[in-house]
Motif scaffolding. Sequence first.
Motif, PDB file in Angstrom:
ATOM      1  N   GLU A 137       0.842  -1.205   0.000  1.00  0.00           N
ATOM      2  CA  GLU A 137       0.000   0.000   0.000  1.00  0.00           C
ATOM      3  C   GLU A 137       0.873   1.250   0.000  1.00  0.00           C
ATOM      4  O   GLU A 137       0.581   2.226  -0.713  1.00  0.00           O
ATOM      5  CB  GLU A 137      -0.933  -0.001   1.207  1.00  0.00           C
ATOM      6  N   ALA A 138       1.957   1.232   0.758  1.00  0.00           N
ATOM      7  CA  ALA A 138       2.862   2.381   0.794  1.00  0.00           C
ATOM      8  C   ALA A 138       3.491   2.621  -0.573  1.00  0.00           C
ATOM      9  O   ALA A 138       3.603   3.768  -1.035  1.00  0.00           O
ATOM     10  CB  ALA A 138       3.947   2.157   1.847  1.00  0.00           C
ATOM     11  N   LEU A 139       3.882   1.529  -1.245  1.00  0.00           N
ATOM     12  CA  LEU A 139       4.466   1.668  -2.579  1.00  0.00           C
ATOM     13  C   LEU A 139       3.412   2.149  -3.570  1.00  0.00           C
ATOM     14  O   LEU A 139       3.713   2.980  -4.450  1.00  0.00           O
ATOM     15  CB  LEU A 139       5.072   0.344  -3.034  1.00  0.00           C
ATOM     16  N   ALA A 140       2.193   1.653  -3.459  1.00  0.00           N
ATOM     17  CA  ALA A 140       1.117   2.089  -4.361  1.00  0.00           C
ATOM     18  C   ALA A 140       0.914   3.606  -4.272  1.00  0.00           C
ATOM     19  O   ALA A 140       0.721   4.290  -5.285  1.00  0.00           O
ATOM     20  CB  ALA A 140      -0.178   1.350  -4.030  1.00  0.00           C
ATOM     21  N   ARG A 141       0.971   4.132  -3.060  1.00  0.00           N
ATOM     22  CA  ARG A 141       0.813   5.580  -2.886  1.00  0.00           C
ATOM     23  C   ARG A 141       1.977   6.347  -3.514  1.00  0.00           C
ATOM     24  O   ARG A 141       1.776   7.410  -4.116  1.00  0.00           O
ATOM     25  CB  ARG A 141       0.698   5.912  -1.395  1.00  0.00           C
ATOM     26  N   LEU A 142       3.173   5.799  -3.398  1.00  0.00           N
ATOM     27  CA  LEU A 142       4.330   6.439  -4.025  1.00  0.00           C
ATOM     28  C   LEU A 142       4.186   6.442  -5.552  1.00  0.00           C
ATOM     29  O   LEU A 142       4.558   7.420  -6.213  1.00  0.00           O
ATOM     30  CB  LEU A 142       5.613   5.720  -3.621  1.00  0.00           C
ATOM     31  N   GLU A 145       1.939   9.209  -6.408  1.00  0.00           N
ATOM     32  CA  GLU A 145       2.523  10.526  -6.146  1.00  0.00           C
ATOM     33  C   GLU A 145       3.637  10.876  -7.132  1.00  0.00           C
ATOM     34  O   GLU A 145       3.726  12.010  -7.605  1.00  0.00           O
ATOM     35  CB  GLU A 145       3.080  10.563  -4.719  1.00  0.00           C
ATOM     36  N   ARG A 146       4.497   9.897  -7.454  1.00  0.00           N
ATOM     37  CA  ARG A 146       5.699  10.192  -8.224  1.00  0.00           C
ATOM     38  C   ARG A 146       5.592   9.846  -9.699  1.00  0.00           C
ATOM     39  O   ARG A 146       6.425  10.289 -10.494  1.00  0.00           O
ATOM     40  CB  ARG A 146       6.892   9.466  -7.588  1.00  0.00           C
ATOM     41  N   GLY A 147       4.612   9.039 -10.068  1.00  0.00           N
ATOM     42  CA  GLY A 147       4.365   8.818 -11.482  1.00  0.00           C
ATOM     43  C   GLY A 147       4.976   7.552 -12.062  1.00  0.00           C
ATOM     44  O   GLY A 147       5.784   6.859 -11.437  1.00  0.00           O
ATOM     45  N   LEU A 148       4.592   7.304 -13.303  1.00  0.00           N
ATOM     46  CA  LEU A 148       4.929   6.055 -13.976  1.00  0.00           C
ATOM     47  C   LEU A 148       6.426   5.892 -14.219  1.00  0.00           C
ATOM     48  O   LEU A 148       7.006   4.842 -13.927  1.00  0.00           O
ATOM     49  CB  LEU A 148       4.172   5.980 -15.306  1.00  0.00           C
ATOM     50  N   ARG A 179       6.916  -1.930 -19.744  1.00  0.00           N
ATOM     51  CA  ARG A 179       6.393  -1.444 -18.464  1.00  0.00           C
ATOM     52  C   ARG A 179       5.777  -0.051 -18.595  1.00  0.00           C
ATOM     53  O   ARG A 179       4.761   0.256 -17.976  1.00  0.00           O
ATOM     54  CB  ARG A 179       7.517  -1.436 -17.428  1.00  0.00           C
ATOM     55  N   LEU A 180       6.394   0.789 -19.414  1.00  0.00           N
ATOM     56  CA  LEU A 180       5.867   2.145 -19.601  1.00  0.00           C
ATOM     57  C   LEU A 180       4.548   2.152 -20.367  1.00  0.00           C
ATOM     58  O   LEU A 180       3.841   3.170 -20.371  1.00  0.00           O
ATOM     59  CB  LEU A 180       6.896   3.003 -20.340  1.00  0.00           C
ATOM     60  N   ALA A 181       4.203   1.042 -20.994  1.00  0.00           N
ATOM     61  CA  ALA A 181       2.922   0.956 -21.702  1.00  0.00           C
ATOM     62  C   ALA A 181       1.754   0.830 -20.729  1.00  0.00           C
ATOM     63  O   ALA A 181       0.596   0.978 -21.122  1.00  0.00           O
ATOM     64  CB  ALA A 181       2.928  -0.232 -22.667  1.00  0.00           C
ATOM     65  N   GLY A 182       2.060   0.559 -19.462  1.00  0.00           N
ATOM     66  CA  GLY A 182       1.013   0.512 -18.450  1.00  0.00           C
ATOM     67  C   GLY A 182       0.716   1.899 -17.911  1.00  0.00           C
ATOM     68  O   GLY A 182       1.029   2.913 -18.543  1.00  0.00           O
ATOM     69  N   SER A 183       0.118   1.959 -16.732  1.00  0.00           N
ATOM     70  CA  SER A 183      -0.231   3.256 -16.140  1.00  0.00           C
ATOM     71  C   SER A 183       0.043   3.229 -14.650  1.00  0.00           C
ATOM     72  O   SER A 183       0.031   2.168 -14.009  1.00  0.00           O
ATOM     73  CB  SER A 183      -1.714   3.577 -16.365  1.00  0.00           C
ATOM     74  N   ALA A 184       0.285   4.406 -14.085  1.00  0.00           N
ATOM     75  CA  ALA A 184       0.518   4.510 -12.649  1.00  0.00           C
ATOM     76  C   ALA A 184      -0.694   4.013 -11.879  1.00  0.00           C
ATOM     77  O   ALA A 184      -0.568   3.285 -10.881  1.00  0.00           O
ATOM     78  CB  ALA A 184       0.852   5.954 -12.277  1.00  0.00           C
ATOM     79  N   GLN A 185      -1.891   4.401 -12.327  1.00  0.00           N
ATOM     80  CA  GLN A 185      -3.109   3.972 -11.638  1.00  0.00           C
ATOM     81  C   GLN A 185      -3.272   2.462 -11.705  1.00  0.00           C
ATOM     82  O   GLN A 185      -3.626   1.824 -10.704  1.00  0.00           O
ATOM     83  CB  GLN A 185      -4.329   4.648 -12.275  1.00  0.00           C
ATOM     84  N   GLY A 186      -2.999   1.881 -12.862  1.00  0.00           N
ATOM     85  CA  GLY A 186      -3.133   0.443 -13.018  1.00  0.00           C
ATOM     86  C   GLY A 186      -2.168  -0.324 -12.128  1.00  0.00           C
ATOM     87  O   GLY A 186      -2.554  -1.287 -11.451  1.00  0.00           O
ATOM     88  N   TYR A 187      -0.900   0.090 -12.110  1.00  0.00           N
ATOM     89  CA  TYR A 187       0.089  -0.605 -11.291  1.00  0.00           C
ATOM     90  C   TYR A 187      -0.202  -0.436  -9.799  1.00  0.00           C
ATOM     91  O   TYR A 187      -0.075  -1.389  -9.021  1.00  0.00           O
ATOM     92  CB  TYR A 187       1.494  -0.112 -11.614  1.00  0.00           C
ATOM     93  N   ALA A 188      -0.581   0.767  -9.400  1.00  0.00           N
ATOM     94  CA  ALA A 188      -0.868   1.008  -7.985  1.00  0.00           C
ATOM     95  C   ALA A 188      -2.028   0.143  -7.508  1.00  0.00           C
ATOM     96  O   ALA A 188      -1.962  -0.492  -6.448  1.00  0.00           O
ATOM     97  CB  ALA A 188      -1.171   2.488  -7.747  1.00  0.00           C
TER      98      ALA A 188
END
Length: 267
Positions: A137-142, A145-148, A179-188
Amino acid sequence: MKITINDITLHIEITGSGPALLAIHGFTGSGQTWQPLVPTLAQDHTLVLVDLIGHGASAAPPDPHRYTIEQCVTDLLTLLDYLGIEHTDLLGYSMGGRIGLLLTAHAPTRIRRQILIGASPGLADPAERTARLASDEALARLIEERGLEWFVDYWAAQPIFASQQRLPPAVLAAQRAQRLAGSAQGYANALRGMSVGRQPSLWATLPTITTPTLLITGALDSKFCAIAAQMTALMPHARHEIVPDAGHAVHLEQPDAVATLVSAFLA
């Protein structure tokens, strides 16, 4: 191609001919993960390469509850139904291996044989699951916050992937692009929903899983070599192959060796 099932859109690629082989990638991967193995495996199997929810070109909805590992299993079974596939072999890596093992435990009559690369049945200790869930959860928030781009570089630098630094620059560049083809929201959200801290432990279930199983680990990945050895001792029809000079992502570091092992097992 893209199909809509259970209110989300999943991207899949189907290639080859013969019995079905469902391939499930790991965290931050996509169906492209398996491209080094496709020329060999597609000769005798119809490969179903799926981008999981939050990954690749599949949907990345905002609700983290949509990403649970149980819902992911339901989505994959619905996908098989949609494609008219009653029985399939299964190939899963890391997170995809955990999902595949849960799928096999949930619907054993659908899976003929399974190959799990660098996979585990989860964490047996509730305290370990709680701690892992908190760290994920902590990593998901990062990530949010910090982006893809920050996350993709952070993830590639994890110690478990250290052996990959020996790979050709073109291979590393292709993996980064994937990996960059994904999204920050998806990975989080995938990290939240499919965390090894959230999934049910399957350690006690392993003795009841009679599906023929091949466990593959890299010799440099000592943690998952030990896990695979424990799994093999508990599963009645499992065997373990260790690939020399490879780390966690064996299929990326030694694709020819993995393709040979998978083909021989499925034959």
